[in-house]
Design an enzyme around this catalytic site. Structure first.
Site, short mmCIF file in Angstrom:
data_model
loop_
_atom_site.label_atom_id
_atom_site.label_comp_id
_atom_site.label_asym_id
_atom_site.label_seq_id
_atom_site.Cartn_x
_atom_site.Cartn_y
_atom_site.Cartn_z
N SER A 142 67.86 -21.92 7.49
CA SER A 142 66.18 -22.32 7.79
C SER A 142 66.63 -23.65 7.72
O SER A 142 67.13 -24.97 7.50
CB SER A 142 66.51 -22.75 5.95
OG SER A 142 65.10 -22.99 5.15
N TYR A 155 68.03 -23.86 -3.35
CA TYR A 155 67.83 -22.94 -2.31
C TYR A 155 68.31 -23.81 -0.50
O TYR A 155 69.68 -22.89 0.48
CB TYR A 155 66.45 -22.24 -2.22
CG TYR A 155 66.32 -21.39 -0.12
CD1 TYR A 155 66.53 -20.21 -0.12
CD2 TYR A 155 65.29 -22.43 0.82
CE1 TYR A 155 66.12 -20.06 1.02
CE2 TYR A 155 65.85 -22.15 2.11
CZ TYR A 155 65.64 -20.47 2.19
OH TYR A 155 65.32 -19.78 3.12
P1 NDP Z 1 61.56 -11.04 3.62
O1 NDP Z 1 61.28 -11.33 1.91
O2 NDP Z 1 60.70 -10.38 4.45
O3 NDP Z 1 63.12 -10.60 3.62
C1 NDP Z 1 64.37 -10.75 3.07
C2 NDP Z 1 64.97 -9.66 3.13
O4 NDP Z 1 66.43 -9.38 2.88
C3 NDP Z 1 64.17 -7.77 2.86
O5 NDP Z 1 64.46 -7.40 4.18
C4 NDP Z 1 65.51 -7.66 1.46
O6 NDP Z 1 65.78 -6.01 1.60
C5 NDP Z 1 66.52 -8.68 1.99
N1 NDP Z 1 67.24 -8.72 0.89
C6 NDP Z 1 67.22 -9.57 -0.40
N2 NDP Z 1 67.88 -9.88 -1.32
C7 NDP Z 1 69.13 -8.50 -0.44
C8 NDP Z 1 70.54 -7.45 -1.10
N3 NDP Z 1 70.72 -8.42 -2.24
N4 NDP Z 1 71.05 -7.41 -0.31
C9 NDP Z 1 70.39 -6.38 1.05
N5 NDP Z 1 69.26 -7.31 1.56
C10 NDP Z 1 68.94 -8.10 0.53
O7 NDP Z 1 62.03 -12.57 4.03
P2 NDP Z 1 62.14 -13.70 5.51
O8 NDP Z 1 62.30 -12.46 6.41
O9 NDP Z 1 61.03 -14.45 5.33
O10 NDP Z 1 63.52 -13.96 4.96
C11 NDP Z 1 64.95 -13.28 6.08
C12 NDP Z 1 65.53 -14.68 6.45
O11 NDP Z 1 65.72 -15.83 6.91
C13 NDP Z 1 66.15 -14.60 4.46
O12 NDP Z 1 67.56 -15.36 4.94
C14 NDP Z 1 65.34 -16.49 4.17
O13 NDP Z 1 66.65 -17.10 3.33
C15 NDP Z 1 65.70 -16.81 5.76
N6 NDP Z 1 63.78 -17.98 5.70
C16 NDP Z 1 62.91 -17.39 5.67
C17 NDP Z 1 61.98 -18.00 6.24
C18 NDP Z 1 60.57 -18.07 5.91
O14 NDP Z 1 59.50 -19.21 6.17
N7 NDP Z 1 60.02 -16.63 5.71
C19 NDP Z 1 62.61 -19.78 6.77
C20 NDP Z 1 64.08 -20.22 6.71
C21 NDP Z 1 64.45 -19.05 6.94
P3 NDP Z 1 65.61 -5.78 0.07
O15 NDP Z 1 64.66 -6.34 -0.72
O16 NDP Z 1 65.05 -4.41 0.52
O17 NDP Z 1 67.04 -5.09 0.18
#
Ligand code: NDP
Length: 248
Positions: A142, A155
């Site tokens: 991030s 975070y």
């Molecule tokens: P989302 O919330 O849309 O996606 C997060 C994903 O992580 C979901 O598919 C969720 O699936 C999965 N997840 C959460 N906990 C678990 C777990 N215990 N086991 C398996 N899967 C898990 O957010 P983003 O797409 O934005 O996030 C994706 C990545 O990008 C993250 O690492 C985030 O930190 C990073 N990021 C995002 C930014 C943004 O502005 N959106 C900026 C910078 C980085 P489920 O709940 O079905 O398990």
């Protein structure tokens, strides 16, 4: 021939946002994709879409904080498709709050998913990639790994850990022909902020986002496709991507 024909990619956190878009983008380039997350129905929809478009996808329900489940995910990917060339460690949670508020359950969740989950899946993938003689680890970090502000501390801490782990892995795996990339997005429009429980932090983030035209998940997916389609001699170690108006 598509650029990723014969390659197999595992994507964690593929039930929404960046992971979902990345799975679709890698599949569109010809990769067989193993998509993992906890929400089974979302994965089924995604698998249906990819397979319906002529791609190859397998959905696996997996909580990456469970070490055994994370290891099984990688093994099942190989059992199904014969190998694992790319692991996109994307699963993540962001529950913002000032540290003095003491929301320790949320701190634990963030470290368990963002850091330990990444390590568990990576551990299993490295063993397999060494046997294969090649591989690529893509860790979704991030912009928050590059600096922090009040409310972002824990975070940020998890994503700073992701960067430290990624750089160490890069050096450890040079001889094994395993490349390591960290991708550092700024604000992307996804479900990520939905899990913030602290009102002050929610409002702070909303007012920041109102000033921007945030990135789309596809913008990050395109960056992942770029890093994994370079010639073997090219190791892209780090990509920082912000919305054009995001100051920091
Ligand atoms: P989302 O919330 O849309 O996606 C997060 C994903 O992580 C979901 O598919 C969720 O699936 C999965 N997840 C959460 N906990 C678990 C777990 N215990 N086991 C398996 N899967 C898990 O957010 P983003 O797409 O934005 O996030 C994706 C990545 O990008 C993250 O690492 C985030 O930190 C990073 N990021 C995002 C930014 C943004 O502005 N959106 C900026 C910078 C980085 P489920 O709940 O079905 O398990």
């Amino acid at each position: 021939m598509a650029k990723l024909d014969d390659k197999v990619a595992v994507i964690t956190g593929a039930s929404s946002g960046i992971g979902e878009a990345t799975a679709e983008a890698l599949a569109a380039e010809g990769a067989a994709v193993v998509v993992a997350a906890r929400r089974e129905e979302r994965l089924e929809d995604l698998v249906g879409r990819i397979n319906g478009n002529g791609g190859k996808a397998l959905g696996i329900t997996c909580d990456v904080t469970d070490e055994q489940q994370a290891h099984d995910l990688i093994k099942r990917g190989r059992d199904e498709f014969g190998r694992v060339d790319i692991l996109v460690n994307n699963a993540g949670v962001m529950q913002l709050s000032k540290i003095q508020k003491g929301l320790s359950d949320e701190w634990r969740t963030m470290f368990e998913v963002n850091v330990l989950g990444l390590l568990y899946a990576t551990d299993a993938a490295i063993e397999m990639m060494k046997e294969q003689g090649s591989g690529h680890l893509v860790n979704i970090s991030s912009l928050a790994s590059r600096g922090t502000r009040p409310g972002l501390g824990v975070y940020s801490g998890t994503k700073m850990a992701v960067n430290g782990i990624s750089e160490s892995l890069r050096q450890e795996l040079l001889e094994d022909n395993i490349r390591v990339t960290m991708v550092e997005p700024g604000a992307v429009e996804t479900e990520l902020p939905d899990h913030i429980t602290d009102e002050e932090a929610r409002e702070g983030l909303s007012s920041l986002l109102e000033q921007l035209d945030p990135l789309k998940a596809e913008d990050i997916a395109n960056a992942v496709v770029y890093v994994v389609t370079q010639p073997e001699r090219v190791s892209i170690n780090e990509i920082l991507i912000r919305p054009s108006q995001q100051p920091n």
